[in-house]
Design an enzyme around this catalytic site. Structure first.
Site, PDB file in Angstrom:
ATOM      1  N   HIS A  31      36.139  34.557  40.610  1.00  0.00           N
ATOM      2  CA  HIS A  31      34.994  34.699  41.506  1.00  0.00           C
ATOM      3  C   HIS A  31      34.897  36.134  42.008  1.00  0.00           C
ATOM      4  O   HIS A  31      35.879  36.884  41.996  1.00  0.00           O
ATOM      5  CB  HIS A  31      35.131  33.726  42.683  1.00  0.00           C
ATOM      6  N   GLU A  35      41.565  26.769  43.423  1.00  0.00           N
ATOM      7  CA  GLU A  35      42.693  27.675  43.620  1.00  0.00           C
ATOM      8  C   GLU A  35      43.927  26.895  44.063  1.00  0.00           C
ATOM      9  O   GLU A  35      43.814  25.798  44.631  1.00  0.00           O
ATOM     10  CB  GLU A  35      42.339  28.740  44.658  1.00  0.00           C
TER      11      GLU A  35
END
Length: 180
Positions: A3, A72
């Site tokens: 990201h 994550e």
């Protein structure tokens, strides 16, 4: 792809499963990814966490799916805290390899669980796939896709705004001309 940069990245604040929006630089990085992926075919998938979703929407529009296995690594009680403060408070926890402390976060997920969900994700792939995920998760995916042991997690650089292409057992990093 990782990201784009977030406000918490700039501050040095641990995100894990927490979230922070993309910074102006992160929005620019996502635009670079959109440019770099133009013309690349494949299934498009993203972590459902906000920063990855925000990046994926810039890169793919609405033509992608979420997969929670791309989230994550959970950093447990450390989420939202500044890394520099945690290093000062828990020096023993941060001894060892560069990223080894991720495996020791109080209330965190640990590398074995991350490895299991990343392996499951990779096993389900049936062809070319464009992925938007996170730094540690991308490192694990890269190790597994390259046939490396997770002990190699800290090796190499993960670029926000760049594409880490794994093909035929080799990694190629594509970066936008403005990514300096």
């Amino acid at each position: 792809m990782r990201h784009g940069e977030t406000l918490w990245n700039v501050e040095g604040r641990l995100q894990g499963r927490g979230d922070s929006p993309l910074s102006d630089c992160g929005i620019r990085q996502a635009g670079w990814l959109a440019h770099l992926t133009r013309g690349i075919d494949g299934f498009r998938v993203s972590s459902p966490l906000g920063r990855a979703d925000q990046t994926a929407r810039i890169v793919f529009g609405d033509r992608f799916r979420h997969d929670a296995r791309l989230s994550e690594i959970c950093v447990g009680n450390f989420a939202g805290h500044l890394e520099r403060d945690l290093r000062g408070r828990y020096p023993d926890l941060f001894r060892g390899g560069d990223l080894a402390w991720y495996d020791r976060c109080p209330g965190g997920e640990g590398f074995a669980a991350l490895e299991a969900r990343c392996r499951a994700f990779l096993m389900d792939l049936t062809g070319a796939t464009l992925v938007v995920t996170h730094g540690i998760t991308l490192r694990m995916l890269r190790c597994l896709a390259l046939g490396q042991a997770p002990a190699h997690l800290a090796q190499g650089v993960i670029h926000q705004g760049g594409i880490h292409m794994i093909r035929n057992g080799a990694e190629t990093v594509m970066r936008h001309v403005d990514d300096v």
